[in-house]
Scaffold this motif. Sequence first.
Motif, PDB file in Angstrom:
ATOM      1  N   ARG A  87       0.845  -1.221   0.017  1.00  0.00           N
ATOM      2  CA  ARG A  87      -0.203  -0.434  -0.085  1.00  0.00           C
ATOM      3  C   ARG A  87       0.744   1.373  -0.288  1.00  0.00           C
ATOM      4  N   GLU A  88       1.909   1.070   0.422  1.00  0.00           N
ATOM      5  CA  GLU A  88       2.494   2.664   0.693  1.00  0.00           C
ATOM      6  C   GLU A  88       3.410   2.438  -0.650  1.00  0.00           C
ATOM      7  N   LEU A  89       3.800   0.808  -1.230  1.00  0.00           N
ATOM      8  CA  LEU A  89       4.546   1.777  -2.970  1.00  0.00           C
ATOM      9  C   LEU A  89       3.610   2.146  -3.143  1.00  0.00           C
ATOM     10  N   ARG A  90       2.154   1.463  -3.557  1.00  0.00           N
ATOM     11  CA  ARG A  90       1.380   2.245  -4.410  1.00  0.00           C
ATOM     12  C   ARG A  90       0.907   3.725  -4.249  1.00  0.00           C
ATOM     13  N   ALA A  91       1.112   4.355  -2.823  1.00  0.00           N
ATOM     14  CA  ALA A  91       0.450   5.550  -3.175  1.00  0.00           C
ATOM     15  C   ALA A  91       1.197   6.293  -3.022  1.00  0.00           C
ATOM     16  N   ALA A  92       3.111   5.788  -3.056  1.00  0.00           N
ATOM     17  CA  ALA A  92       4.356   5.906  -3.646  1.00  0.00           C
ATOM     18  C   ALA A  92       4.251   6.590  -5.294  1.00  0.00           C
ATOM     19  N   ILE A  93       4.322   5.440  -5.761  1.00  0.00           N
ATOM     20  CA  ILE A  93       3.795   5.373  -7.313  1.00  0.00           C
ATOM     21  C   ILE A  93       3.104   6.947  -7.437  1.00  0.00           C
ATOM     22  N   THR A  94       1.573   6.038  -7.056  1.00  0.00           N
ATOM     23  CA  THR A  94       0.282   7.622  -7.196  1.00  0.00           C
ATOM     24  C   THR A  94       1.163   8.818  -7.188  1.00  0.00           C
ATOM     25  N   SER A  95       1.731   8.764  -6.543  1.00  0.00           N
ATOM     26  CA  SER A  95       2.173  10.411  -5.724  1.00  0.00           C
ATOM     27  C   SER A  95       3.665  11.002  -6.819  1.00  0.00           C
ATOM     28  N   CYS A  96       4.147   9.838  -7.301  1.00  0.00           N
ATOM     29  CA  CYS A  96       5.158  10.314  -8.234  1.00  0.00           C
ATOM     30  C   CYS A  96       4.466  10.187  -9.203  1.00  0.00           C
ATOM     31  N   LEU A  97       3.411   9.983  -9.603  1.00  0.00           N
ATOM     32  CA  LEU A  97       2.424  10.106 -11.308  1.00  0.00           C
ATOM     33  C   LEU A  97       2.360  11.348 -11.552  1.00  0.00           C
ATOM     34  N   LYS A  98       0.856  11.827  -9.632  1.00  0.00           N
ATOM     35  CA  LYS A  98       0.390  13.084 -10.517  1.00  0.00           C
ATOM     36  C   LYS A  98       0.908  14.280  -9.996  1.00  0.00           C
ATOM     37  N   GLU A  99       1.507  14.648  -9.204  1.00  0.00           N
ATOM     38  CA  GLU A  99       2.976  15.488  -8.141  1.00  0.00           C
ATOM     39  C   GLU A  99       3.526  14.987  -7.836  1.00  0.00           C
ATOM     40  N   PRO A 100       4.901  15.249  -8.831  1.00  0.00           N
ATOM     41  CA  PRO A 100       6.250  14.901  -8.161  1.00  0.00           C
ATOM     42  C   PRO A 100       7.013  15.860  -7.475  1.00  0.00           C
ATOM     43  N   SER A 101       7.389  15.012  -6.739  1.00  0.00           N
ATOM     44  CA  SER A 101       7.992  16.259  -5.398  1.00  0.00           C
ATOM     45  C   SER A 101       9.595  15.828  -5.070  1.00  0.00           C
ATOM     46  N   SER A 102       9.722  16.049  -4.357  1.00  0.00           N
ATOM     47  CA  SER A 102      10.771  15.702  -3.963  1.00  0.00           C
ATOM     48  C   SER A 102      10.460  14.665  -2.480  1.00  0.00           C
ATOM     49  N   LYS A 103       8.981  14.773  -2.024  1.00  0.00           N
ATOM     50  CA  LYS A 103       9.220  14.090  -0.267  1.00  0.00           C
ATOM     51  C   LYS A 103       8.359  13.007  -1.335  1.00  0.00           C
ATOM     52  N   SER A 104       7.883  13.005  -2.397  1.00  0.00           N
ATOM     53  CA  SER A 104       7.254  11.633  -3.266  1.00  0.00           C
ATOM     54  C   SER A 104       8.043  10.743  -3.960  1.00  0.00           C
ATOM     55  N   ALA A 105       9.392  11.718  -4.047  1.00  0.00           N
ATOM     56  CA  ALA A 105      10.872  10.734  -4.469  1.00  0.00           C
ATOM     57  C   ALA A 105      11.291   9.298  -2.891  1.00  0.00           C
ATOM     58  N   LYS A 106      11.324  10.446  -2.220  1.00  0.00           N
ATOM     59  CA  LYS A 106      12.094  10.178  -0.736  1.00  0.00           C
ATOM     60  C   LYS A 106      11.410   9.317  -0.658  1.00  0.00           C
ATOM     61  N   ALA A 107       9.296   9.155  -0.871  1.00  0.00           N
ATOM     62  CA  ALA A 107       8.838   7.479  -0.639  1.00  0.00           C
ATOM     63  C   ALA A 107       9.359   7.200  -1.007  1.00  0.00           C
ATOM     64  N   LEU A 108       8.779   6.816  -2.560  1.00  0.00           N
ATOM     65  CA  LEU A 108       9.490   6.289  -3.439  1.00  0.00           C
ATOM     66  C   LEU A 108      10.897   5.122  -2.954  1.00  0.00           C
ATOM     67  N   GLU A 109      11.468   6.063  -2.872  1.00  0.00           N
ATOM     68  CA  GLU A 109      13.475   5.754  -2.368  1.00  0.00           C
ATOM     69  C   GLU A 109      13.105   4.499  -1.227  1.00  0.00           C
TER      70      GLU A 109
END
Length: 215
Positions: A87-109
């Motif tokens: 679920r964390e991975l799904r949310a991180a990918i969604t954030s990176c696609l919808k609103e790319p930011s350092s925060k969303s990138a960090k979550a995916l990292e």
Amino acid sequence: MHRSSRCNCRSIDSVALTDSTSRCADSGPMISRESESASRIVALLNSESAAGGDALLDPDRFRAFCSALEIDQAECKVDETLLAMMRELRAAITSCLKEPSSKSAKALENISAKAQLILRVDDKGIPMLSSAAVDSASIAALFVLAIAASSRDGGWSRIRICDAPECNKAFFDSTRSRNRRWCSMSTCGNRAKVSEHRQRQGQRQGEQKVQKKGS
């Protein structure tokens, strides 16, 4: 990535880092058909609206979800730790696609770190991105590797989230122009166009009223 992925908690798929795809000098890898890696990502993003409910909330539904993607998790423990990670991975990918930011990138990292990606070299000298993850994390690692593979073959840049506010469904944009906005033209696209048409009509009518008052 291989056609069928078997997660036996000891070995998982690898992603070759050499580029065998044709490239355009300015735009990178050219891909217009949905690859297996992109299919996995799209399926994960849409797992919340899966038939029967969110596939990442229940072990049985998650096993069915993996089976549909030809991921064998028979020897892996599907527990809340894994489901929470997915679920964390799904949310991180969604954030990176919808609103790319350092925060969303960090979550995916952060999720990628749990997948324990490592560099291996096969007997032909080809570098491969693989994972040392075991147990629950090894299944999540398959999807992280799918991100790496889709980034390499150009599929990542074609994964979209539907523009319709009430939808948020993911899809693969196979159009040449890469400007598809909706998951379905017959549903979300049609509703959006009707709404835009009505807005333009209302705007024109408002302008006409202003002109009449001023004349």
